[in-house]
Design a protein around this motif. Structure first.
Motif, PDB file in Angstrom:
ATOM      1  N   GLU A 284      53.774  56.596  56.920  1.00  0.00           N
ATOM      2  CA  GLU A 284      53.795  57.207  58.101  1.00  0.00           C
ATOM      3  C   GLU A 284      53.295  56.568  59.492  1.00  0.00           C
ATOM      4  OE1 GLU A 284      51.835  61.244  57.661  1.00  0.00           O
ATOM      5  OE2 GLU A 284      53.055  61.730  56.096  1.00  0.00           O
ATOM      6  N   PHE A 285      53.621  57.005  60.617  1.00  0.00           N
ATOM      7  CA  PHE A 285      53.235  56.105  61.884  1.00  0.00           C
ATOM      8  C   PHE A 285      51.834  55.987  61.774  1.00  0.00           C
ATOM      9  CE2 PHE A 285      57.155  58.324  63.824  1.00  0.00           C
ATOM     10  CZ  PHE A 285      58.090  57.299  63.731  1.00  0.00           C
ATOM     11  N   GLY A 286      51.173  55.045  62.208  1.00  0.00           N
ATOM     12  CA  GLY A 286      49.910  54.749  62.260  1.00  0.00           C
ATOM     13  C   GLY A 286      49.175  54.285  60.865  1.00  0.00           C
ATOM     14  N   ASP A 287      49.917  54.197  59.840  1.00  0.00           N
ATOM     15  CA  ASP A 287      49.195  54.007  58.465  1.00  0.00           C
ATOM     16  C   ASP A 287      48.747  52.747  58.571  1.00  0.00           C
ATOM     17  OD1 ASP A 287      48.875  56.562  57.575  1.00  0.00           O
ATOM     18  OD2 ASP A 287      50.945  56.309  56.313  1.00  0.00           O
ATOM     19  N   HIS A 288      49.451  51.788  59.096  1.00  0.00           N
ATOM     20  CA  HIS A 288      49.344  50.265  58.770  1.00  0.00           C
ATOM     21  C   HIS A 288      49.757  49.559  60.251  1.00  0.00           C
ATOM     22  CE1 HIS A 288      47.854  46.667  57.128  1.00  0.00           C
ATOM     23  NE2 HIS A 288      49.396  46.269  56.823  1.00  0.00           N
ATOM     24  N   GLY A 289      49.637  48.485  60.607  1.00  0.00           N
ATOM     25  CA  GLY A 289      49.940  47.942  61.729  1.00  0.00           C
ATOM     26  C   GLY A 289      49.318  46.490  62.161  1.00  0.00           C
ATOM     27  N   THR A 290      49.716  45.804  62.997  1.00  0.00           N
ATOM     28  CA  THR A 290      49.313  44.458  63.263  1.00  0.00           C
ATOM     29  C   THR A 290      49.590  44.117  64.731  1.00  0.00           C
ATOM     30  OG1 THR A 290      49.754  41.902  62.966  1.00  0.00           O
ATOM     31  CG2 THR A 290      51.089  43.562  61.871  1.00  0.00           C
ATOM     32  N   THR A 291      48.901  43.519  65.530  1.00  0.00           N
ATOM     33  CA  THR A 291      49.370  43.345  66.800  1.00  0.00           C
ATOM     34  C   THR A 291      50.338  42.035  67.072  1.00  0.00           C
ATOM     35  OG1 THR A 291      46.959  43.672  67.608  1.00  0.00           O
ATOM     36  CG2 THR A 291      48.313  42.408  69.052  1.00  0.00           C
ATOM     37  N   TYR A 292      50.268  40.942  66.311  1.00  0.00           N
ATOM     38  CA  TYR A 292      51.233  39.966  66.440  1.00  0.00           C
ATOM     39  C   TYR A 292      52.431  40.084  65.440  1.00  0.00           C
ATOM     40  CZ  TYR A 292      47.586  36.435  68.422  1.00  0.00           C
ATOM     41  OH  TYR A 292      46.647  35.919  69.042  1.00  0.00           O
ATOM     42  N   GLY A 293      52.167  40.774  64.429  1.00  0.00           N
ATOM     43  CA  GLY A 293      53.146  40.905  63.384  1.00  0.00           C
ATOM     44  C   GLY A 293      54.699  41.082  63.810  1.00  0.00           C
ATOM     45  N   GLY A 294      55.591  40.132  63.505  1.00  0.00           N
ATOM     46  CA  GLY A 294      57.090  40.392  63.743  1.00  0.00           C
ATOM     47  C   GLY A 294      57.128  40.071  65.274  1.00  0.00           C
ATOM     48  N   ASN A 295      56.500  39.382  66.008  1.00  0.00           N
ATOM     49  CA  ASN A 295      56.730  39.008  67.352  1.00  0.00           C
ATOM     50  C   ASN A 295      58.011  38.348  67.693  1.00  0.00           C
ATOM     51  OD1 ASN A 295      56.208  36.176  67.438  1.00  0.00           O
ATOM     52  ND2 ASN A 295      54.325  36.526  68.583  1.00  0.00           N
ATOM     53  N   LEU A 296      58.414  38.068  68.587  1.00  0.00           N
ATOM     54  CA  LEU A 296      59.817  37.640  68.806  1.00  0.00           C
ATOM     55  C   LEU A 296      59.793  36.062  68.439  1.00  0.00           C
ATOM     56  CD1 LEU A 296      59.268  39.501  71.890  1.00  0.00           C
ATOM     57  CD2 LEU A 296      61.820  39.162  71.694  1.00  0.00           C
ATOM     58  N   LEU A 297      58.923  35.302  68.932  1.00  0.00           N
ATOM     59  CA  LEU A 297      59.027  33.892  68.250  1.00  0.00           C
ATOM     60  C   LEU A 297      58.853  33.867  66.923  1.00  0.00           C
ATOM     61  CD1 LEU A 297      58.607  30.841  69.417  1.00  0.00           C
ATOM     62  CD2 LEU A 297      56.361  31.086  68.797  1.00  0.00           C
ATOM     63  N   ALA A 298      58.069  34.608  66.049  1.00  0.00           N
ATOM     64  CA  ALA A 298      58.190  34.374  64.512  1.00  0.00           C
ATOM     65  C   ALA A 298      59.317  34.946  64.052  1.00  0.00           C
ATOM     66  CB  ALA A 298      57.121  35.517  64.182  1.00  0.00           C
ATOM     67  N   CYS A 299      59.985  36.088  64.520  1.00  0.00           N
ATOM     68  CA  CYS A 299      61.380  36.679  64.063  1.00  0.00           C
ATOM     69  C   CYS A 299      62.407  35.607  64.596  1.00  0.00           C
ATOM     70  CB  CYS A 299      61.456  37.952  64.710  1.00  0.00           C
ATOM     71  SG  CYS A 299      60.540  39.165  64.131  1.00  0.00           S
ATOM     72  N   ARG A 300      62.319  35.177  65.484  1.00  0.00           N
ATOM     73  CA  ARG A 300      63.490  34.060  65.864  1.00  0.00           C
ATOM     74  C   ARG A 300      63.618  32.859  64.980  1.00  0.00           C
ATOM     75  NH1 ARG A 300      66.400  32.874  70.770  1.00  0.00           N
ATOM     76  NH2 ARG A 300      67.934  31.095  70.156  1.00  0.00           N
ATOM     77  N   ALA A 301      62.425  32.477  64.682  1.00  0.00           N
ATOM     78  CA  ALA A 301      62.101  31.393  63.689  1.00  0.00           C
ATOM     79  C   ALA A 301      62.623  31.788  62.095  1.00  0.00           C
ATOM     80  CB  ALA A 301      60.726  30.709  63.609  1.00  0.00           C
ATOM     81  N   ALA A 302      62.197  32.827  61.822  1.00  0.00           N
ATOM     82  CA  ALA A 302      62.641  33.347  60.626  1.00  0.00           C
ATOM     83  C   ALA A 302      64.050  33.531  60.497  1.00  0.00           C
ATOM     84  CB  ALA A 302      61.861  34.551  60.136  1.00  0.00           C
ATOM     85  N   LEU A 303      64.609  34.261  61.388  1.00  0.00           N
ATOM     86  CA  LEU A 303      66.172  34.444  61.604  1.00  0.00           C
ATOM     87  C   LEU A 303      66.961  32.954  61.409  1.00  0.00           C
ATOM     88  CD1 LEU A 303      66.556  37.231  64.305  1.00  0.00           C
ATOM     89  CD2 LEU A 303      67.467  37.180  62.053  1.00  0.00           C
ATOM     90  N   PHE A 304      66.495  32.080  61.958  1.00  0.00           N
ATOM     91  CA  PHE A 304      66.910  30.783  61.967  1.00  0.00           C
ATOM     92  C   PHE A 304      66.952  30.335  60.663  1.00  0.00           C
ATOM     93  CE2 PHE A 304      67.432  26.290  62.105  1.00  0.00           C
ATOM     94  CZ  PHE A 304      68.544  26.048  62.867  1.00  0.00           C
ATOM     95  N   PHE A 305      65.722  30.253  60.095  1.00  0.00           N
ATOM     96  CA  PHE A 305      65.722  29.896  58.604  1.00  0.00           C
ATOM     97  C   PHE A 305      66.638  30.695  57.458  1.00  0.00           C
ATOM     98  CE2 PHE A 305      63.630  30.712  54.373  1.00  0.00           C
ATOM     99  CZ  PHE A 305      64.021  29.353  53.882  1.00  0.00           C
ATOM    100  N   LEU A 306      66.658  32.119  57.805  1.00  0.00           N
ATOM    101  CA  LEU A 306      67.486  32.645  56.837  1.00  0.00           C
ATOM    102  C   LEU A 306      69.147  32.223  57.267  1.00  0.00           C
ATOM    103  CD1 LEU A 306      65.554  36.166  57.008  1.00  0.00           C
ATOM    104  CD2 LEU A 306      65.693  34.396  55.064  1.00  0.00           C
TER     105      LEU A 306
END
Ligand code: PLP
Length: 412
Positions: A284-306
């Motif tokens: 449920e909402f709020g059960d888990h989380g992270t400040t940085y997780g999945g930020n745009l830079l990381a997602c962009r790099a991962a999208l490029f890799f995939l």
């Protein structure tokens, strides 16, 4: 030999780097005394300009090789657009990345974090969360001997090596250990109080040991019988490394939770936990989380890799180069009696030696090649997934030379 001024400068820089670290870093790492400052493709260069063929690629992280032009361009564009907006808001890339991973893995839901150990933490928490609603007495985990799942308290609790765990006890309770060679023990260990079974389809740090089909079948049966969730740690073995999208499917495993990391960002830190719809629905909402997780830079790099992996032919290239590497390694093993066995798949390989692997790692370093030792007697190879046949040839020649030197007691 007289050193010229350039060489003296480099020596001073090396000494300064080492002295600064020795005074100011918390001494968690025993480093190899090489200072790397630049890379290109499968090669890295130290501050003295010495070239190394990199067959460990930052422990399987630099999946597209160093300074990959396409990845560099994507990252650069993203830094000029938006790096981070926190998880308070939507951004255009997390959903796209999750969709690609869903297509690739068959698991429809993703949670993004920043490392392998965080991906495992999320797996453990989501498994607990799932049972918390259904049957709160199911809190136990079954883990494998020789496993490695990371260094944070939860991951550490399911990591085998005593020397990693003991100084930090007490860890999370109710972890039972099973030998990966013992399907019957597994069946006995998994009960109606087991929340989940945690395993690496290929044990990486444990010496590059693929689970057997026999053991995998016992795992599936135990899950079916008891309803225990299956958590597969594909941080090292996943995302094409083995020549398969994920090694769990090769073994016929059907996990509800999968941990990813290492190769995903090509060097930009990102981890992911993939989940089945049923497990995801328990969160449920709020059960888990992270400040940085999945930020745009990381997602962009991962999208490029995939995209490289799935849409631009990298996966089939890995399969091809992997088969070539396997042939060359088997030839090497036939030639050198110091090799007991070579194990692996695709571009993850372990060379098990009769003796400690340290002299081989050191010999390779002298000859300009980076590899590493794991589980004492195993030389591990995790080259960039973009490695070429010529680079494999070069690496195997160096290994051959080093093993010959050690066999004959001669060293360059
Ligand atoms: C490296 C590794 C981890 C931990 O990843 P970190 O990014 O170092 O936290 C977990 N599981 C496996 C199988 C790994 O190889």
């Amino acid at each position: 030999m007289e050193l010229n001024n350039g060489q003296k400068d480099n020596m001073n820089r090396s000494a300064e780097t080492q002295s600064l670290e020795s005074r100011h870093l918390i001494p968690t790492y025993k480093r190899i005394p090489v200072i790397l400052e630049r890379g290109e493709g499968a090669f890295v260069y130290d501050v003295e300009g010495k070239e190394y063929l990199d067959l460990i690629s930052g422990i399987g992280v630099v999946s597209l090789g160093h300074a990959h032009p396409g990845l560099t361009k994507a990252i650069k564009e993203q830094t000029q657009t938006l790096l981070h907006c926190s998880n308070l808001f939507y951004h255009p890339l997390q959903g796209k990345l999750a969709e690609k991973l869903a297509i690739f893995s068959g698991l429809p839901r993703a949670f993004f974090c920043n490392s392998g150990t965080e991906a495992i933490e999320a797996c453990l928490k989501f498994a607990r969360r799932y049972w918390h609603s259904q049957d709160p007495s199911r809190t136990g985990f079954v883990a494998l001997e020789h496993s490695f799942h990371g260094r944070t308290m939860g991951s550490l609790s399911v990591t085998w090596e005593e020397h990693y765990r003991t100084p930090f006890a007490p860890l999370i309770p109710d972890v039972s250990w099973v030998s990966p060679n013992d399907p019957e023990a597994l069946q006995n260990a998994v009960t109606e109080t087991t929340a989940g079974i945690v395993l690496e389809p290929i044990q990486g740090e444990g010496g590059v040991r693929p689970l057997t089909a026999n053991f995998a079948a016992a795992v599936q049966e135990a899950c079916k019988k008891t309803g225990a969730l299956l958590i597969t740690d594909e941080v090292q073995s996943g995302l094409g490394r083995t020549g398969q999208p994920f090694y769990f499917s090769k073994l016929g495993l059907d996990p509800q939770l999968v941990a990813l990391g290492k190769a995903l960002g090509g060097g930009i830190p990102i981890g992911a936990t993939l989940a089945s719809e049923e497990v995801a629905q328990a969160v449920e909402f709020g059960d888990h989380g992270t400040t940085y997780g999945g930020n745009l830079l990381a997602c962009r790099a991962a999208l490029f890799f995939l995209e490289e992996l799935m849409e631009h032919g990298l996966l089939s290239q890995i399969e091809q180069q992997g088969a070539y590497l396997a042939r060359r390694l088997n030839t090497l093993a036939n030639k050198h009696t110091s090799i007991i066995e070579v194990r692996g798949s695709g571009l993850i390989w372990g060379i098990e030696l009769r003796n400690d692997a340290t002299p081989v790692v050191e010999g390779a370093l002298r000859h300009g090649m980076l590899i590493n030792r794991t589980d004492g007697t195993v030389v591990r190879l995790l080259p960039p997934l973009t490695i070429t046949e010529a680079e494999i040839d070069q690496g195997l020649e160096i290994l051959d030379m080093v093993l010959t030197e050690l066999d004959t007691g001669v060293s360059a």
